[in-house]
Design a protein around this motif. Structure first.
Motif, PDB file in Angstrom:
ATOM      1  N   HIS A  62      40.200   3.365 -14.723  1.00 25.49           N
ATOM      2  CA  HIS A  62      40.592   4.296 -13.670  1.00 25.49           C
ATOM      3  C   HIS A  62      41.867   3.809 -12.969  1.00 25.49           C
ATOM      4  O   HIS A  62      42.813   4.572 -12.759  1.00 25.49           O
ATOM      5  CB  HIS A  62      39.444   4.443 -12.661  1.00 25.49           C
ATOM      6  CG  HIS A  62      39.769   5.353 -11.530  1.00 25.49           C
ATOM      7  ND1 HIS A  62      39.454   6.682 -11.523  1.00 25.49           N
ATOM      8  CD2 HIS A  62      40.412   5.121 -10.370  1.00 25.49           C
ATOM      9  CE1 HIS A  62      39.895   7.232 -10.414  1.00 25.49           C
ATOM     10  NE2 HIS A  62      40.472   6.299  -9.680  1.00 25.49           N
ATOM     11  N   HIS A  86      46.039   5.307 -12.721  1.00 21.66           N
ATOM     12  CA  HIS A  86      46.954   5.403 -11.579  1.00 21.66           C
ATOM     13  C   HIS A  86      48.288   4.717 -11.903  1.00 21.66           C
ATOM     14  O   HIS A  86      49.362   5.234 -11.583  1.00 21.66           O
ATOM     15  CB  HIS A  86      46.355   4.725 -10.345  1.00 21.66           C
ATOM     16  CG  HIS A  86      45.295   5.526  -9.656  1.00 21.66           C
ATOM     17  ND1 HIS A  86      45.442   6.855  -9.323  1.00 21.66           N
ATOM     18  CD2 HIS A  86      44.069   5.180  -9.204  1.00 21.66           C
ATOM     19  CE1 HIS A  86      44.357   7.287  -8.711  1.00 21.66           C
ATOM     20  NE2 HIS A  86      43.497   6.288  -8.621  1.00 21.66           N
ATOM     21  N   CYS A 127      42.091   9.380  -3.482  1.00 20.79           N
ATOM     22  CA  CYS A 127      41.174   9.164  -4.603  1.00 20.79           C
ATOM     23  C   CYS A 127      39.911   8.455  -4.118  1.00 20.79           C
ATOM     24  O   CYS A 127      39.991   7.485  -3.378  1.00 20.79           O
ATOM     25  CB  CYS A 127      41.842   8.319  -5.686  1.00 20.79           C
ATOM     26  SG  CYS A 127      40.801   8.120  -7.135  1.00 20.79           S
ATOM     27  N   GLY A 144      37.683   7.210  -6.339  1.00 21.21           N
ATOM     28  CA  GLY A 144      37.153   6.484  -7.494  1.00 21.21           C
ATOM     29  C   GLY A 144      36.988   4.999  -7.224  1.00 21.21           C
ATOM     30  O   GLY A 144      37.246   4.516  -6.120  1.00 21.21           O
ATOM     31  N   HIS A 170      38.207   1.150  -7.924  1.00 14.69           N
ATOM     32  CA  HIS A 170      39.514   0.556  -8.229  1.00 14.69           C
ATOM     33  C   HIS A 170      39.459  -0.965  -8.225  1.00 14.69           C
ATOM     34  O   HIS A 170      38.671  -1.556  -7.491  1.00 14.69           O
ATOM     35  CB  HIS A 170      40.549   0.990  -7.177  1.00 14.69           C
ATOM     36  CG  HIS A 170      40.675   2.468  -7.023  1.00 14.69           C
ATOM     37  ND1 HIS A 170      40.011   3.175  -6.060  1.00 14.69           N
ATOM     38  CD2 HIS A 170      41.385   3.376  -7.728  1.00 14.69           C
ATOM     39  CE1 HIS A 170      40.309   4.462  -6.176  1.00 14.69           C
ATOM     40  NE2 HIS A 170      41.139   4.611  -7.173  1.00 14.69           N
TER      41      HIS A 170
END
Ligand SMILES: [Zn+2]
Length: 174
Positions: free
Chosen positions: A55, A59, A141, A143, A145
């Motif tokens: 993920h 980015h 975001c 998500g 990281h």
């Protein structure tokens, strides 16, 4: 849980509740518990860590594409990650050349090797909105990281035509 429809994030749920959905392949689980039952959920940490890296790498690939061709990144059609890699799809007739893909790959790996801190910021107005920060980039975001780009493995980037008006840029671990 409530949904504010008059803000910048019309789909953002406020209130901190996390809803877990059961995938169709796991529907057999429905026979084992019913509404209201208390369940214990465990996370496959090996898979989660790979998805976190994957993920975060997406980015970084986005940043590398933006640095080369910023008009493309405003036309993102979709994003998909898996433990071994990921991809970004763009709504565009543009086709990246092999030279451009090489430049994007070198830039992305340079961002990874620079080990840039990537803190998460919470939106002061909307506490469930999170921003991934990396240098000058601030991307909304929610998500998972890595803490810095150096935790991401080096990546190999390629491209693929996926039909008229669509361009796919993919990465896998080097
Ligand atoms: Zn993210």
């Amino acid at each position: 849980m409530c949904c504010h429809s008059n803000i910048n994030y019309p789909d953002c749920k406020i209130g901190g509740k996390i809803i877990h959905k059961i995938f169709s392949e796991d529907l057999y689980l429905l026979n084992k518990f019913t509404t209201g039952d208390e369940v214990i959920i465990t996370i496959n940490t090996d898979r989660r860590n790979l998805l976190t890296q994957s993920h975060s790498a997406t980015h970084v690939m986005y940043m590398a594409i933006d640095l080369l061709k910023s008009d493309i990144v405003t036309h993102i059609l979709g994003c998909h990650i898996k433990p071994q890699g990921g991809r970004l799809d763009f709504l565009t007739d543009y086709r990246f050349s092999q030279e451009e893909i090489k430049i994007i790959e070198e830039k992305a790996n340079s961002i990874i090797l620079d080990n840039i801190p990537t803190p998460i910021e919470v939106d002061p107005k909307y506490p469930d909105v999170r921003y991934w920060i990396c240098g000058d980039y601030k991307i909304p975001c929610g998500g998972t990281h890595t803490k810095n780009t150096g935790e991401i493995p080096l990546i190999k980037i390629s491209r693929k035509s996926i039909g008229a008006g669509k361009e796919r840029v993919l990465f896998q671990w080097k």
